[in-house]
Design a protein around this motif. Structure first.
Motif, short mmCIF file in Angstrom:
data_model
loop_
_atom_site.label_atom_id
_atom_site.label_comp_id
_atom_site.label_asym_id
_atom_site.label_seq_id
_atom_site.Cartn_x
_atom_site.Cartn_y
_atom_site.Cartn_z
N UNK A 146 12.51 6.08 0.45
CA UNK A 146 12.00 4.69 0.39
C UNK A 146 12.61 3.87 1.52
N UNK A 147 13.94 3.99 1.67
CA UNK A 147 14.61 3.21 2.72
C UNK A 147 14.13 3.63 4.11
N UNK A 148 13.95 4.94 4.30
CA UNK A 148 13.51 5.45 5.60
C UNK A 148 12.13 4.92 5.96
N UNK A 149 11.20 4.97 5.01
CA UNK A 149 9.83 4.53 5.30
C UNK A 149 9.76 3.02 5.53
N UNK A 150 10.47 2.26 4.72
CA UNK A 150 10.46 0.81 4.92
C UNK A 150 11.16 0.44 6.23
N UNK A 151 12.21 1.20 6.59
CA UNK A 151 12.88 0.97 7.87
C UNK A 151 11.95 1.24 9.04
N UNK A 152 11.16 2.32 8.94
CA UNK A 152 10.21 2.63 10.02
C UNK A 152 9.09 1.59 10.08
N UNK A 153 8.72 1.04 8.92
CA UNK A 153 7.72 -0.05 8.93
C UNK A 153 8.27 -1.28 9.65
N UNK A 154 9.56 -1.62 9.39
CA UNK A 154 10.20 -2.74 10.10
C UNK A 154 10.24 -2.48 11.60
N UNK A 203 -5.21 -0.10 6.77
CA UNK A 203 -4.54 0.60 5.67
C UNK A 203 -5.05 0.10 4.32
N UNK A 204 -5.41 -1.17 4.24
CA UNK A 204 -6.00 -1.69 3.00
C UNK A 204 -7.39 -1.08 2.78
N UNK A 205 -8.10 -0.88 3.89
CA UNK A 205 -9.43 -0.28 3.79
C UNK A 205 -9.32 1.19 3.38
N UNK A 206 -8.30 1.90 3.90
CA UNK A 206 -8.12 3.31 3.58
C UNK A 206 -7.69 3.49 2.12
N UNK A 207 -6.94 2.52 1.59
CA UNK A 207 -6.48 2.61 0.21
C UNK A 207 -5.26 3.50 0.07
N UNK A 208 -4.72 3.56 -1.15
CA UNK A 208 -3.51 4.34 -1.40
C UNK A 208 -3.80 5.83 -1.24
N UNK A 209 -2.80 6.56 -0.72
CA UNK A 209 -2.94 8.00 -0.60
C UNK A 209 -2.78 8.50 0.82
N UNK A 210 -3.31 9.70 1.04
CA UNK A 210 -3.15 10.36 2.34
C UNK A 210 -3.83 9.57 3.46
N UNK A 211 -4.93 8.92 3.15
CA UNK A 211 -5.64 8.16 4.18
C UNK A 211 -4.77 7.05 4.76
N UNK A 262 0.84 -1.21 0.00
CA UNK A 262 0.00 0.00 0.00
C UNK A 262 0.88 1.25 0.00
N UNK A 263 1.96 1.23 0.79
CA UNK A 263 2.87 2.38 0.84
C UNK A 263 3.49 2.61 -0.54
N UNK A 264 3.91 1.53 -1.19
CA UNK A 264 4.52 1.65 -2.52
C UNK A 264 3.51 2.18 -3.54
N UNK A 265 2.25 1.68 -3.47
CA UNK A 265 1.23 2.15 -4.41
C UNK A 265 0.86 3.61 -4.17
N UNK A 266 1.21 4.13 -2.97
CA UNK A 266 0.97 5.55 -2.65
C UNK A 266 2.17 6.42 -3.03
N UNK A 267 3.13 5.81 -3.79
CA UNK A 267 4.36 6.51 -4.18
C UNK A 267 5.11 7.03 -2.97
N UNK A 268 5.03 6.26 -1.87
CA UNK A 268 5.72 6.61 -0.62
C UNK A 268 5.33 8.02 -0.15
N UNK A 269 4.06 8.40 -0.50
CA UNK A 269 3.45 9.65 -0.06
C UNK A 269 4.26 10.87 -0.52
N UNK A 270 4.84 10.78 -1.73
CA UNK A 270 5.62 11.87 -2.31
C UNK A 270 4.88 12.43 -3.53
N UNK A 271 5.09 13.73 -3.78
CA UNK A 271 4.47 14.38 -4.94
C UNK A 271 5.11 13.89 -6.23
N UNK A 272 6.44 13.96 -6.27
CA UNK A 272 7.14 13.50 -7.46
C UNK A 272 7.71 12.11 -7.25
N UNK A 273 8.84 11.84 -7.92
CA UNK A 273 9.48 10.53 -7.78
C UNK A 273 10.10 10.41 -6.39
#
Length: 452
Positions: free
Chosen positions: A394-402, A420-428, A377-388
């Motif tokens: 990416x490493x920081x967010x996956x590290x915090x998930x671990x 998070x699956x119910x909220x779907x990709x994005x700000x939610x 879900x985080x990846x499908x949300x583009x790691x909550x970034x506007x651009x690339x």
């Protein structure tokens, strides 16, 4: 009659300056004792003692050799560690993923789950050989080598002293529950906490480890025990939890950064373990009934010394035979009832521990699946970034998930996955992550920035 043979040889002339050597002098004869020895003499002695002819002796020797060969061939020699490494594995163990070798139970893979850290090098060697003979890919119709690779990794880990210590330091299959000392009866205190300190003692650099002792232990024994544990020198380490740099990365800075994080995490875990052990010793000492007994004995001795004699004992009324029998029967009945109650309590406690262990194992198996779904879900949300999204983000967010999955309870991770699956990709989805991180409280303080 001897025949003289003349050979057609002509000797050359002696070299110039040649002198005939003077005859040497023979040494004086010395009497020495000679001992019979060697296989020939042994054969001779055997024939003389047993009164055998050469033919009979050869026949007896050949028969003995044939019997020894037949015995070895029939497998009558003693089997080392019968049954070790030959038990049937359950389906879950056989399905172990060799790529997830850090999460596999290396002792269970080799059939040493009942021995664990007590297994010797000989146990490991024998168990490995038998497992290889049973699970080699050439012996399987589909030539699946997944479990065979797990066997090889387990053998590689347990035969390396340093790697085995790292695994033993975090062995999650050893029950490490400690009851509250305040709730343990005085007559069961030594019986309960003795094995706990034996278990903790496996990490000691100083051997043998001081024993807890019995309820009648002397003051010197009790003080010696606590002195040892307050100065405990542990070899326990936590390298097993180290995270590796991203696969395929050649960045030296990234590798240094990963090692720096691993070192900091090892130090934190080591500090927590030292604190845990110190708190255990403090609580056990504070509630140890032997300390109270020793103080009472010392007080009685001081009073006796002050009065110039032994402390006076209260007078006891002599019981009649009938009263004595009645008192003995009552005491025996009370002891029997207490034993039954203790047995029932132990049975319930054991059942609870087994249920908790099974639930813990099931949650551990599902944890990887839940974390993977959250990461998707985080990846499908583009790691909550506007651009690339950059590699650092990416490493920081996956590290915090671990970090969250390690700090939170399995049920909390499952709840995060569902929300998070119910909220779907994005700000939610990010709002759900922040809310779950906030629920960690002090446990997650300072560990999160992306999802704080």
């Amino acid at each position: 009659m001897a025949t003289v043979v003349t050979l057609p040889l002509t000797l050359s002339a002696a070299p110039s300056g040649y002198k005939k050597p003077s005859p040497g002098k023979a040494s004086k004869p010395v009497e020495r004792q000679v001992y019979p020895a060697g296989p020939s003499y042994i054969s001779y002695a055997r024939r003389e003692v047993l009164q055998l002819s050469f033919e009979q002796d050869d026949e007896a020797t050949s028969s003995a050799r044939a019997a020894a060969a037949a015995k070895a061939k029939a497998g009558q020699a003693e089997v080392l560690f019968p049954g070790l490494g030959e038990e049937e594995e359950d389906a879950a163990l056989l399905a172990s993923d060799p790529k997830e070798w850090k999460k596999q139970d290396h002792y269970a893979v080799l059939g040493l789950g009942h021995l664990r850290y007590k297994a010797t090098d000989e146990h490991i060697k024998v168990a490995h050989r038998r497992k290889v003979l049973r699970h080699h890919p050439d012996k399987k119709a589909d030539h699946d080598d997944g479990f065979f690779k797990c066997i090889q990794k387990a053998h590689e880990t347990l035969t390396n002293k340093e790697r085995r210590r790292q695994f033993d330091s975090v062995d999650w299959n050893i029950a490490d529950e400690v009851p509250n000392p305040k709730n343990v009866p005085a007559d069961k205190y030594c019986e309960v906490f003795g094995p706990i300190f034996v278990r903790e003692g496996r990490f000691s650099n100083d051997q043998p480890v001081a024993e807890f002792g019995g309820p009648d232990a002397s003051k010197a024994q009790v003080e010696g025990f606590y002195d040892f544990w307050y100065n405990f020198d542990s070899w326990r380490s936590f390298e097993w939890h180290d995270k590796e740099a991203n696969e395929g990365s050649d960045s030296r800075d990234e590798k240094r950064y990963t090692e720096k994080k691993n070192k900091a995490e090892r130090q934190r875990l080591k500090k927590e373990d030292n604190t845990r052990l110190r708190e255990l010793v403090d609580s056990v000492l504070a509630n140890d009934p032997r300390i109270k007994r020793i103080k009472e004995e010392e007080k009685a001795a001081r009073l006796a010394k002050k009065k110039g004699g032994a402390p006076q004992q209260g007078k006891q009324t002599k019981l009649s035979p009938a009263e004595a029998k009645k008192a003995a029967d009552a005491k025996r009945k009370e002891e029997e009832e207490k034993k039954k109650a203790d047995a029932a309590a132990n049975a319930v406690s054991k059942a609870d521990r087994e249920a908790a262990k099974k639930a813990k194992e099931a949650a551990r198996k599902n944890l990887k699946k839940w974390k993977k779904a959250i990461a998707a879900v985080i990846a499908s949300s583009n790691y909550f970034q506007e651009g690339s999204a950059s590699a650092a983000v990416v490493e920081k967010q996956l590290g915090e998930l671990d970090a969250y999955c390690e700090l939170a309870e399995p049920e909390a991770v499952k709840d995060l996955k569902e929300k998070i699956e119910k909220a779907g990709a994005g700000a939610g989805a990010k709002d759900v992550l922040k809310a779950k991180v906030a629920e960690l409280g002090d446990k997650g303080a300072g560990k999160f920035t992306e999802f704080a």
